[in-house]
Design a protein around this motif. Structure first.
Motif, PDB file in Angstrom:
ATOM      1  N   PHE A 200       0.895  -1.267   0.076  1.00 43.24           N
ATOM      2  CA  PHE A 200       0.265  -0.053  -0.002  1.00 43.24           C
ATOM      3  C   PHE A 200       0.760   1.360   0.110  1.00 43.24           C
ATOM      4  CE2 PHE A 200      -2.608  -3.178   2.516  1.00 43.24           C
ATOM      5  CZ  PHE A 200      -3.533  -3.611   1.702  1.00 43.24           C
ATOM      6  N   VAL A 201       2.147   0.940   0.303  1.00 42.15           N
ATOM      7  CA  VAL A 201       2.999   2.255   0.421  1.00 42.15           C
ATOM      8  C   VAL A 201       3.700   2.610  -0.904  1.00 42.15           C
ATOM      9  CG1 VAL A 201       5.179   3.239   1.404  1.00 42.15           C
ATOM     10  CG2 VAL A 201       3.407   2.033   2.786  1.00 42.15           C
ATOM     11  N   ARG A 202       4.131   1.548  -1.700  1.00 41.29           N
ATOM     12  CA  ARG A 202       4.657   1.713  -2.829  1.00 41.29           C
ATOM     13  C   ARG A 202       3.839   2.610  -3.765  1.00 41.29           C
ATOM     14  NH1 ARG A 202       7.116  -3.147  -1.395  1.00 41.29           N
ATOM     15  NH2 ARG A 202       5.182  -4.392  -2.261  1.00 41.29           N
ATOM     16  N   GLY A 203       4.512   3.660  -4.284  1.00 44.51           N
ATOM     17  CA  GLY A 203       3.636   4.578  -5.132  1.00 44.51           C
ATOM     18  C   GLY A 203       2.275   5.182  -4.626  1.00 44.51           C
ATOM     19  N   CYS A 204       2.388   5.480  -3.337  1.00 42.06           N
ATOM     20  CA  CYS A 204       1.246   6.150  -2.718  1.00 42.06           C
ATOM     21  C   CYS A 204       0.897   7.541  -3.155  1.00 42.06           C
ATOM     22  CB  CYS A 204       1.297   5.833  -1.211  1.00 42.06           C
ATOM     23  SG  CYS A 204       2.759   6.582  -0.484  1.00 42.06           S
ATOM     24  N   ASP A 205       2.131   8.246  -3.374  1.00 39.53           N
ATOM     25  CA  ASP A 205       2.222   9.727  -3.840  1.00 39.53           C
ATOM     26  C   ASP A 205       1.455   9.879  -4.968  1.00 39.53           C
ATOM     27  OD1 ASP A 205       4.505   8.153  -4.793  1.00 39.53           O
ATOM     28  OD2 ASP A 205       4.829  10.226  -5.903  1.00 39.53           O
ATOM     29  N   ALA A 206       1.133   9.020  -5.709  1.00 37.21           N
ATOM     30  CA  ALA A 206       0.329   9.227  -7.099  1.00 37.21           C
ATOM     31  C   ALA A 206      -0.769   8.170  -7.234  1.00 37.21           C
ATOM     32  CB  ALA A 206       1.582   8.836  -8.254  1.00 37.21           C
ATOM     33  N   ASP A 207      -0.874   7.274  -6.402  1.00 39.43           N
ATOM     34  CA  ASP A 207      -2.044   6.006  -6.612  1.00 39.43           C
ATOM     35  C   ASP A 207      -3.205   6.216  -5.479  1.00 39.43           C
ATOM     36  OD1 ASP A 207      -3.510   3.738  -6.109  1.00 39.43           O
ATOM     37  OD2 ASP A 207      -2.066   2.708  -6.650  1.00 39.43           O
ATOM     38  N   PRO A 208      -4.227   6.895  -6.125  1.00 42.23           N
ATOM     39  CA  PRO A 208      -5.387   7.287  -5.355  1.00 42.23           C
ATOM     40  C   PRO A 208      -6.071   6.166  -4.447  1.00 42.23           C
ATOM     41  CG  PRO A 208      -5.542   8.020  -7.479  1.00 42.23           C
ATOM     42  CD  PRO A 208      -4.411   7.401  -7.586  1.00 42.23           C
ATOM     43  N   ASP A 209      -5.880   4.989  -4.949  1.00 44.45           N
ATOM     44  CA  ASP A 209      -6.198   3.689  -4.159  1.00 44.45           C
ATOM     45  C   ASP A 209      -5.484   3.432  -2.904  1.00 44.45           C
ATOM     46  OD1 ASP A 209      -8.486   3.407  -6.169  1.00 44.45           O
ATOM     47  OD2 ASP A 209      -7.287   2.009  -7.352  1.00 44.45           O
ATOM     48  N   ASN A 210      -4.279   3.738  -3.227  1.00 45.29           N
ATOM     49  CA  ASN A 210      -3.343   3.407  -2.044  1.00 45.29           C
ATOM     50  C   ASN A 210      -3.587   4.447  -1.064  1.00 45.29           C
ATOM     51  OD1 ASN A 210      -2.414   0.871  -2.965  1.00 45.29           O
ATOM     52  ND2 ASN A 210      -0.284   1.705  -3.269  1.00 45.29           N
ATOM     53  N   GLN A 211      -3.629   5.717  -1.507  1.00 42.00           N
ATOM     54  CA  GLN A 211      -3.913   6.556  -0.385  1.00 42.00           C
ATOM     55  C   GLN A 211      -5.011   6.617   0.274  1.00 42.00           C
ATOM     56  OE1 GLN A 211      -3.982  10.247  -3.256  1.00 42.00           O
ATOM     57  NE2 GLN A 211      -1.911  10.263  -3.763  1.00 42.00           N
ATOM     58  N   CYS A 212      -6.213   6.074  -0.313  1.00 45.66           N
ATOM     59  CA  CYS A 212      -7.479   5.818   0.438  1.00 45.66           C
ATOM     60  C   CYS A 212      -7.199   4.861   1.657  1.00 45.66           C
ATOM     61  CB  CYS A 212      -8.645   5.610  -0.429  1.00 45.66           C
ATOM     62  SG  CYS A 212     -10.162   5.240   0.353  1.00 45.66           S
ATOM     63  N   ILE A 213      -6.632   3.776   1.082  1.00 46.15           N
ATOM     64  CA  ILE A 213      -6.244   2.747   2.017  1.00 46.15           C
ATOM     65  C   ILE A 213      -5.377   2.951   2.917  1.00 46.15           C
ATOM     66  CG2 ILE A 213      -5.375   0.326   2.265  1.00 46.15           C
ATOM     67  CD1 ILE A 213      -6.406  -0.246  -0.865  1.00 46.15           C
ATOM     68  N   LEU A 214      -4.568   3.847   2.812  1.00 45.29           N
ATOM     69  CA  LEU A 214      -3.535   4.296   3.773  1.00 45.29           C
ATOM     70  C   LEU A 214      -4.165   5.273   4.911  1.00 45.29           C
ATOM     71  CD1 LEU A 214      -0.144   4.840   1.613  1.00 45.29           C
ATOM     72  CD2 LEU A 214      -0.408   3.517   3.513  1.00 45.29           C
ATOM     73  N   ALA A 215      -4.964   6.013   4.410  1.00 44.60           N
ATOM     74  CA  ALA A 215      -5.661   6.936   5.374  1.00 44.60           C
ATOM     75  C   ALA A 215      -6.442   6.140   6.218  1.00 44.60           C
ATOM     76  CB  ALA A 215      -6.550   7.880   4.391  1.00 44.60           C
ATOM     77  N   ALA A 216      -7.376   5.063   5.532  1.00 46.30           N
ATOM     78  CA  ALA A 216      -8.105   4.512   6.579  1.00 46.30           C
ATOM     79  C   ALA A 216      -7.225   3.556   7.565  1.00 46.30           C
ATOM     80  CB  ALA A 216      -8.874   3.211   5.918  1.00 46.30           C
ATOM     81  N   LEU A 217      -5.939   2.859   7.194  1.00 50.77           N
ATOM     82  CA  LEU A 217      -5.098   2.077   8.120  1.00 50.77           C
ATOM     83  C   LEU A 217      -4.591   2.989   9.178  1.00 50.77           C
ATOM     84  CD1 LEU A 217      -3.477  -0.274   5.507  1.00 50.77           C
ATOM     85  CD2 LEU A 217      -5.319  -0.711   6.910  1.00 50.77           C
ATOM     86  N   ILE A 218      -3.982   4.223   8.926  1.00 44.95           N
ATOM     87  CA  ILE A 218      -3.723   5.140   9.802  1.00 44.95           C
ATOM     88  C   ILE A 218      -4.622   5.753  10.728  1.00 44.95           C
ATOM     89  CG2 ILE A 218      -2.661   7.560  10.227  1.00 44.95           C
ATOM     90  CD1 ILE A 218      -1.163   7.216   7.323  1.00 44.95           C
ATOM     91  N   THR A 219      -5.951   5.886  10.244  1.00 42.02           N
ATOM     92  CA  THR A 219      -6.837   6.171  11.106  1.00 42.02           C
ATOM     93  C   THR A 219      -7.299   5.169  12.222  1.00 42.02           C
ATOM     94  OG1 THR A 219      -7.992   7.743   9.599  1.00 42.02           O
ATOM     95  CG2 THR A 219      -9.338   6.944  11.357  1.00 42.02           C
ATOM     96  N   ILE A 220      -7.206   3.933  11.812  1.00 43.10           N
ATOM     97  CA  ILE A 220      -7.506   2.817  12.595  1.00 43.10           C
ATOM     98  C   ILE A 220      -6.317   2.637  13.639  1.00 43.10           C
ATOM     99  CG2 ILE A 220      -7.414   0.313  12.738  1.00 43.10           C
ATOM    100  CD1 ILE A 220      -8.489   0.326   9.998  1.00 43.10           C
ATOM    101  N   GLY A 221      -5.003   3.033  13.220  1.00 42.69           N
ATOM    102  CA  GLY A 221      -4.152   2.927  14.315  1.00 42.69           C
ATOM    103  C   GLY A 221      -4.297   4.155  15.230  1.00 42.69           C
ATOM    104  N   GLN A 222      -4.373   5.132  14.797  1.00 44.33           N
ATOM    105  CA  GLN A 222      -4.560   6.201  15.677  1.00 44.33           C
ATOM    106  C   GLN A 222      -5.791   6.166  16.731  1.00 44.33           C
ATOM    107  OE1 GLN A 222      -5.205   9.282  12.708  1.00 44.33           O
ATOM    108  NE2 GLN A 222      -2.855   9.827  12.917  1.00 44.33           N
ATOM    109  N   HIS A 223      -6.965   5.392  16.144  1.00 42.00           N
ATOM    110  CA  HIS A 223      -8.208   5.181  17.226  1.00 42.00           C
ATOM    111  C   HIS A 223      -7.721   4.317  18.336  1.00 42.00           C
ATOM    112  CE1 HIS A 223     -12.206   4.805  18.074  1.00 42.00           C
ATOM    113  NE2 HIS A 223     -12.115   3.461  18.086  1.00 42.00           N
ATOM    114  N   PHE A 224      -7.068   3.316  17.765  1.00 47.40           N
ATOM    115  CA  PHE A 224      -6.645   2.145  18.693  1.00 47.40           C
ATOM    116  C   PHE A 224      -5.477   2.562  19.652  1.00 47.40           C
ATOM    117  CE2 PHE A 224      -9.507  -0.297  16.079  1.00 47.40           C
ATOM    118  CZ  PHE A 224     -10.406  -0.711  16.935  1.00 47.40           C
ATOM    119  N   ASP A 225      -4.807   3.960  19.493  1.00 46.54           N
ATOM    120  CA  ASP A 225      -3.757   4.100  20.198  1.00 46.54           C
ATOM    121  C   ASP A 225      -2.595   3.425  19.736  1.00 46.54           C
ATOM    122  OD1 ASP A 225      -2.454   6.232  21.926  1.00 46.54           O
ATOM    123  OD2 ASP A 225      -2.690   4.864  23.698  1.00 46.54           O
TER     124      ASP A 225
END
Length: 278
Positions: A200-225
């Motif tokens: 999900f990281v490779r090419g994330c600067d230009a891949d909208p799908d990876n950007q969406c998934i990364l945002a969700a995964l980071i949010t999950i991490g933050q929510h669960f501290d």
């Protein structure tokens, strides 16, 4: 009597036989290397997004053949995943990691393990012996368990984590997003760190799908501290996107390949030699 063809039903063709023999030879080399102690760690920095300095290092096991060359892990790890040899590799990685932590008091280090090693007497004995010598190594040790491994025996992993977190040990869920994590278990696991899979990281600067998934995964991490780490960061553009997205740490070739003798280790060895001389 006609000569039997290699390609008759039930007979191995020459290529399959050659590949199988190569695999058997590789496993023999790995087993002999473990018995001889011909293993070491390669260290890769995990960089703090805000500081730009290493937050910790990951210690990756390297198995050496008789000539001192590294046996590529891809040649044996899949074959030993659920075998006794796999548990021995986990033991070797843990031992090397604990030795490094004991020798470098400023080091914080993650070491990979599989759920297959939970309850394995030699692995447990190795950890307990080192904790008895110096409890500070536990406070600086991070145990990484892959998502796929954790999901095989989730209840066992939960109990294991709870027991060792009481000793100060940190746990990281490796390859997060690549497996089949049940969010019910994620809520109950209490991992301290999640390492987001590099796919999900490779090419994330230009891949909208990876950007969406990364945002969700980071949010999950933050929510669960949970501390979030992006794996396989290879370019400055990827790194900048991840920093802007709120990632805590970054790891990948952009920041350094795994090295068996990084500068900090050479310095620690030099200090130890000078101390002995004094």
């Amino acid at each position: 009597m006609p000569r039997r063809s290699f390609f008759e039903p039930g007979a191995e063709d020459p290529l399959s036989y050659a590949l199988a023999e190569r695999d058997r030879s590789t496993l023999r080399m790995v087993r002999e290397a473990l018995e001889a102690g011909d293993v070491m760690l390669a260290y890769q920095p995990v960089i703090g997004a805000l500081t730009g300095d290493p937050a910790f290092h990951e210690g990756l096991i390297r198995v050496l053949d008789g000539s001192g060359r590294i046996i590529p892990a891809t040649q044996f790890m899949p074959a030993v995943e659920n075998e006794e040899l796999g548990r021995e590799i986990d033991c070797a990685a843990l031992r090397c990691g604990l030795e490094a932590l004991a020798g470098t008091p400023s080091l914080r280090l993650s070491v990979n393990m599989s759920a297959r090693s939970i309850g394995y007497p030699k692995w447990t004995r190795t950890l307990q012996d080192w904790l008895a010598r110096d409890e500070t190594v536990g406070e600086r040790l991070i145990l990484e368990i892959t998502e796929s491994s954790a999901m095989q025996v989730p209840e066992l992993v939960k109990t294991f984590m709870t027991d060792l977190q009481d000793r100060g040990i940190t746990f990281a869920l490796d390859d997060f997003g690549a497996g089949q994590t049940s969010f019910r278990y994620l809520k109950e696991f209490y991992f301290d760190v999640i390492k987001i899979d590099g796919s999900f990281v490779r090419g994330c600067d230009a891949d909208p799908d990876n950007q969406c998934i990364l945002a969700a995964l980071i949010t999950i991490g933050q929510h669960f501290d949970m501390f979030t780490v992006a794996e396989s960061v290879e370019t400055q553009a990827e790194a900048q996107f991840l920093v802007d997205a709120g990632i805590d740490c970054l790891q990948g070739f952009h920041y350094g390949a795994p090295a068996m003798r990084p500068d900090w280790l050479v310095s620690a060895e030099r200090r130890a030699e000078e101390h002995v001389k004094v």
